[in-house]
Design an enzyme around this catalytic site. Structure first.
Site, short mmCIF file in Angstrom:
data_model
loop_
_atom_site.label_atom_id
_atom_site.label_comp_id
_atom_site.label_asym_id
_atom_site.label_seq_id
_atom_site.Cartn_x
_atom_site.Cartn_y
_atom_site.Cartn_z
N ASP A 161 63.21 74.11 10.01
CA ASP A 161 64.08 74.61 11.08
C ASP A 161 63.87 76.10 11.32
O ASP A 161 63.81 76.55 12.47
CB ASP A 161 65.54 74.34 10.72
CG ASP A 161 65.83 72.86 10.54
OD1 ASP A 161 65.12 72.05 11.16
OD2 ASP A 161 66.75 72.51 9.77
N GLY A 169 42.71 66.46 29.92
CA GLY A 169 44.11 66.30 29.56
C GLY A 169 44.27 66.17 28.07
O GLY A 169 43.29 66.16 27.31
N PRO A 170 45.50 66.06 27.59
CA PRO A 170 45.74 65.94 26.14
C PRO A 170 45.13 64.67 25.59
O PRO A 170 44.85 63.72 26.32
CB PRO A 170 47.29 65.92 26.05
CG PRO A 170 47.77 66.48 27.34
CD PRO A 170 46.75 66.11 28.37
N GLY A 222 44.79 61.04 24.09
CA GLY A 222 45.59 59.83 24.16
C GLY A 222 46.20 59.54 25.51
O GLY A 222 47.01 58.62 25.62
N HIS A 241 73.33 69.82 12.61
CA HIS A 241 72.45 69.80 13.79
C HIS A 241 73.12 69.04 14.94
O HIS A 241 73.17 69.53 16.08
CB HIS A 241 71.12 69.12 13.45
CG HIS A 241 70.21 69.96 12.61
ND1 HIS A 241 69.82 71.22 12.97
CD2 HIS A 241 69.59 69.70 11.42
CE1 HIS A 241 69.00 71.72 12.04
NE2 HIS A 241 68.85 70.81 11.08
N LYS A 259 41.97 58.95 29.34
CA LYS A 259 40.77 59.38 30.08
C LYS A 259 39.64 58.36 29.90
O LYS A 259 38.99 57.97 30.86
CB LYS A 259 40.34 60.76 29.59
CG LYS A 259 41.39 61.84 29.82
CD LYS A 259 40.93 63.19 29.35
CE LYS A 259 40.79 63.25 27.84
NZ LYS A 259 42.08 63.05 27.15
N THR A 260 39.40 57.96 28.66
CA THR A 260 38.34 56.97 28.42
C THR A 260 38.73 55.62 29.01
O THR A 260 37.86 54.88 29.50
CB THR A 260 38.08 56.85 26.92
OG1 THR A 260 37.82 58.15 26.37
CG2 THR A 260 36.89 55.97 26.64
N GLU A 268 72.22 67.30 8.51
CA GLU A 268 71.94 66.62 9.78
C GLU A 268 73.19 66.57 10.66
O GLU A 268 73.07 66.66 11.90
CB GLU A 268 71.43 65.19 9.51
CG GLU A 268 70.17 65.12 8.67
CD GLU A 268 69.02 65.90 9.27
OE1 GLU A 268 68.97 66.04 10.53
OE2 GLU A 268 68.15 66.38 8.52
#
Length: 689
Positions: free
Chosen positions: A528, A230-231, A233, A456, A236-237, A453
C-alpha cells in the site's frame, strides 16, 4: 494348381492396390545424383572394390601351423615367405607335392614363434628361396585414411546445415515464413470481438484484395503496410489469423526473431527471399509478428547499433518501399512497443496505416466473453455482462483465461455446466492468484487482516469520489493475506485530482486501521505504501497537481529501451526542487493518512461490525458490504482547487448533459452499375463468411 492360383491372386492383388510403389521421377533422380551423399557412398564403394581387386591374385589355402612346420622339416618346400606384422607364413611346395590338393598353403602363428620358424627354415632351406616381409601401408590407403575423417566432418556439417537433404545445403538464407494452407486451423472476423475499429480497417484490406477495381475506380491505393500495436494480450495476432482466414490469397506468417541469426547477411537474405515468394504469388499478405525484434531504432544503445540487425532492417525498408504500384503485396506487422521502432519504418509509404489495438471497453469485454463462451456449457443464470463490469482493464487474453479457469474449476468439481461461483473464483485467480487453502493463519493474524482490509473498504466507501467496493476477503490468495476489490461500474479514461486524493486515502486506510486498533502497525501495508508513493510522485512530477510547484513536468523520460529504465529517466531539476518534490509527496501522503484515520475514528462501530462479518464469513460481496455500510458517515467534498490563489473558480455550472446521438453512416452508391453489383456481391459474401 487352380486352387493355388485362386488363393494367391486376390491376396496379392489387394496388397498391390493398397500400397502402390512411388516411381522416382527423372528430376528426383538428378537431384539425388547431384547430392554429396551419393558421391561419398560411390567413392567408398570404389575404394572397397579396388582393395578387393588388389588383394585377389594367387590364393593360398589356409592350413594348420603344424602342417607347414612339418612340410618345412621334410624339405618339401620350394619357397617360403614369412609376413611379420600379419603373423603369417606362406609356402609353395615342390613340384608333385600337395597338401589337401593345394601346392600353395599358408598358416598363422602366435607371437614368439618367429624364432622357431626362422631356425627351421635355416636348417631346412627351401630349394628356391625364402624371405621375411615387413608389410608397409600403401600410399593410397594411407591417403584415404587421412582424408576420410575430414570428408566425414564436412559432410555432417553440410547435412545439418541443409536440414538433412543435399539440395538444401546452405539454405539457411532462405525465408522461414509459413504459408497458410487449408489444413491449418483458421479464425475469422467473427471470432474477433472488442476491436471493431481494427476489424473494419483489416476488412477493407481484405476487400481490396478481393475486388481491387472498386478502389482503383476512384483512384484509391491500398496501404502497403499495416502496423498493429497495443498492450500484450489485446488480440493483435488473432486479428492477423482472422485476416488469414478471411482473405482468399496466400498468407505468409513469420516472427521477427526468425530474421536474426548468428551468420552475417542471413537476415537480409531471408527478407529478400520472403518478399520474392510473396511477389511471385501476388496478391499476397505477409504477417511479421513481434517486428520490434528486427525493426528497432538504428544507432541506439550504449555500444552503438548492431550491424547485422541494421542490415536486416535496411533490407526490410528497401523491400517495403520498392513495391510496384500493382504489386498487391501487403505487409501486416504486430508489436507491443511501437516507440522503439525506427522512424524510417513508420513513415508513410511503408506503414501507411497504424492501428491501435487497445484494451476493450465494457461492451467489448461482454462481446469477448460471449465469443469464448460459445463452446463452453454455461448455466442459464450466468450474466456475462455483469462480469464484464467486474473486469475493467482486462485484455482479451485475460478474459479467455477467466472462462478457461472457470471451465477447469467446473470440471474439477465434476459439474456439467459453468456456474457463477466458478467465474467469480476464476476472476479472483486471474487477478490475485490461486487461493492458499493450505496456509494456516492464527486467529490473531486473521483479526489483524480483517481490520486492515476493513479499513480499506470503509475509507473507500466513505469518500465521495471513489469507486464502489465489490469484494472484501481475508482468505490468503497469491502473496496477499487478503484484499479489497474497488472497481468502477463503467470504463474511465481520465482521472480527476479528487479521485486520486481519495485513492491515496483509502490506500492508507489499512495502515490507519492497524494504528487505530492495535497501536502497532505490521508489514502488511508495504505494498500500500509503495502504491501511494508512486501515485503521489506522479501527481507532483507529471500531472502538476500541487500549488507550490504548479503545472510543470519534472524529469525527462526518453523511453530509451536499450539503456534501461533507470538510465532512460533523467532529472532536469535542481536539488532544491528535488527537496520540494519530496516534501510535497510526503505532505500528500500524510494528509491522506490522516484523512483515513479520521474516517475510521468517526465510523468505529461500523468497522467493528464489518470485522465481525469477515471473521465469520471470510468473504463479503458487494450487496453484503452495502448492508453493513448503511450507517457510514460520508465525508464532505473538498473545496474547489485551481492550483493558484489568483485563479478563482467560476460559480456558473457547466452545460447540461444530453443523450448521445448515434450517427448512422450510409455508404454512397457507386457511380458505375457494374461496380455497384460487384460490391453488393462482395458485401453478401462478407456477411455469409
Amino acid at each position: 494348381m487352380s486352387q493355388k492360383k485362386s488363393f494367391k491372386f486376390p491376396k496379392f492383388k489387394g496388397l498391390k492396390n493398397t500400397k502402390k510403389p512411388n516411381k522416382t521421377s527423372p528430376a528426383a533422380a538428378r537431384k539425388i545424383l547431384r547430392g554429396p551423399l551419393f558421391w561419398i557412398i560411390a567413392a567408398l564403394i570404389a575404394v572397397s572394390i579396388f582393395g578387393q581387386i588388389s588383394a585377389t591374385g594367387e590364393e593360398f589355402k589356409k592350413v594348420e601351423t603344424s602342417v607347414i612346420l612339418n612340410e618345412i622339416s621334410l624339405n618339401n618346400v620350394k619357397s617360403a615367405l614369412v609376413i611379420d606384422r600379419e603373423q603369417k607364413v606362406q609356402v609353395v611346395l615342390k613340384d608333385g607335392e600337395f597338401v589337401d590338393g593345394a601346392a600353395k598353403i599358408e598358416a598363422s602363428y602366435v607371437a614368439g614363434q618367429e624364432a622357431l620358424i626362422v631356425e627351421l627354415l635355416t636348417s631346412n632351406p627351401p630349394s628356391t628361396t625364402w624371405d621375411i616381409e615387413v608389410p608397409k601401408q600403401s600410399l593410397f590407403v594411407s591417403l584415404i585414411l587421412s582424408i576420410l575423417p575430414i570428408l566425414l566432418i564436412i559432410f555432417l556439417l553440410l547435412l545439418f546445415m541443409g536440414g538433412g537433404q543435399g539440395s538444401r545445403v546452405l539454405s539457411f538464407g532462405r525465408s522461414r515464413a509459413k504459408l497458410q494452407n487449408k489444413e491449418m486451423p483458421t479464425n475469422t472476423f467473427v471470432d474477433v470481438a472488442g476491436a471493431d475499429e481494427a476489424v473494419a480497417e483489416l476488412r477493407e484490406i481484405k476487400d481490396f484484395l478481393a475486388s481491387p477495381e472498386k478502389y482503383k475506380a476512384i483512384g484509391a491505393k491500398i496501404p502497403k503496410g499495416v502496423l498493429l500495436y497495443g498492450p500484450p494480450g489485446t488480440g493483435k495476432t488473432l486479428l492477423a489469423r482472422a485476416v488469414a482466414g478471411e482473405a482468399k490469397v496466400p498468407f505468409y506468417s513469420i516472427s521477427g526473431s526468425e530474421f536474426v541469426e548468428m551468420f552475417v547477411g542471413v537476415g537480409a537474405s531471408r527478407v529478400r527471399d520472403l518478399f520474392a515468394q510473396a511477389k511471385q504469388n501476388a496478391p499476397a499478405i505477409v504477417f511479421v509478428d513481434e517486428i520490434d525484434a528486427v525493426g528497432r531504432q538504428r544507432g541506439a544503445g550504449l555500444g552503438g547499433g548492431n550491424d547485422e540487425r541494421e542490415q536486416t532492417l535496411n533490407q526490410l525498408l528497401v523491400e517495403m518501399d520498392g513495391f510496384e504500384a500493382n504489386g498487391q503485396v501487403i505487409l501486416i506487422a504486430a508489436t507491443n512497443r511501437p516507440d522503439v521502432l525506427d522512424p524510417a519504418l513508420l513513415r508513410p509509404g511503408r506503414f501507411d496505416r497504424q492501428i491501435s489495438v487497445d484494451r476493450p471497453d465494457l461492451k467489448g469485454r461482454a462481446a469477448i466473453l460471449a465469443v469464448h463462451a460459445k463452446n463452453k456449457p454455461v448455466a442459464k443464470d450466468v450474466d456475462l455482462s455483469s462480469y464484464a463490469k467486474r473486469t475493467p482493464g482486462f485484455t482479451g487474453a485475460d478474459l479467455a483465461n477467466v472462462l478457461n479457469e472457470a471451465a477447469l474449476l467446473a470440471a474439477r468439481q465434476e459439474r456439467k455446466a459453468i456456474r457463477n461461483s466458478d467465474i467469480d473464483e476464476a476472476i479472483d485467480r486471474v487477478m490475485a492468484g490461486p487461493q492458499k487453502v493450505s496456509r494456516l493463519m492464527t486467529e490473531e493474524e486473521r483479526r489483524i487482516t480483517a481490520y486492515h482490509e476493513g479499513g480499506h473498504a470503509l475509507v473507500a466507501h466513505a469518500l465521495p469520489h471513489t469507486d464502489p467496493v465489490h469484494k472484501v476477503t481475508i482468505m490468503p490468495r497469491g502473496r496477499a493475506l487478503g484484499y479489497t476489490m474497488v472497481l468502477p461500474d463503467e470504463d474511465r479514461y481520465a482521472v480527476t485530482r479528487n479521485q486520486m486524493l481519495d485513492q491515496l486515502a483509502y490506500t492508507m486506510g489499512g495502515r490507519a486501521a492497524e494504528e487505530l486498533i492495535f497501536h502497532d502497525p505490521t508489514t502488511g501495508a508495504s505494498n500500500d505504501i509503495e502504491k501511494a508513493t508512486n501515485l503521489a510522485r506522479a501527481m507532483v512530477t507529471q500531472y502538476g497537481m500541487t500549488q507550490r510547484l504548479g503545472a510543470i513536468k519534472l524529469g525527462i523520460s526518453d523511453s530509451q529501451p536499450f539503456l534501461g529504465r533507470d538510465y532512460g529517466h533523467q532529472r532536469d531539476y535542481s536539488e532544491n526542487v528535488a527537496a520540494i518534490v519530496d516534501g510535497e509527496i510526503r505532505e500528500m501522503i500524510e494528509n491522506a493518512h490522516q484523512e483515513a484515520f479520521d474516517i475510521l475514528v468517526a465510523n468505529r462501530e461500523t468497522l467493528d461490525r464489518l470485522v465481525e462479518e469477515l471473521l465469520e464469513n471470510e468473504t463479503l460481496n458487494k450487496e453484503e458490504i452495502a448492508a453493513v455500510f448503511k450507517k457510514v458517515k460520508k465525508v464532505k467534498s473538498r473545496s474547489p482547487w485551481t492550483g493558484s490563489q489568483n485563479r478563482t473558480p467560476s460559480n456558473q455550472p457547466p452545460v447540461a448533459l444530453k443523450p448521445a446521438k448515434i450517427k448512422v453512416i450510409e455508404e454512397d452508391k457507386p457511380v458505375k452499375k457494374t461496380v455497384a453489383k460487384k460490391s453488393e456481391k462482395d458485401l453478401t459474401k462478407d456477411v455469409n463468411e
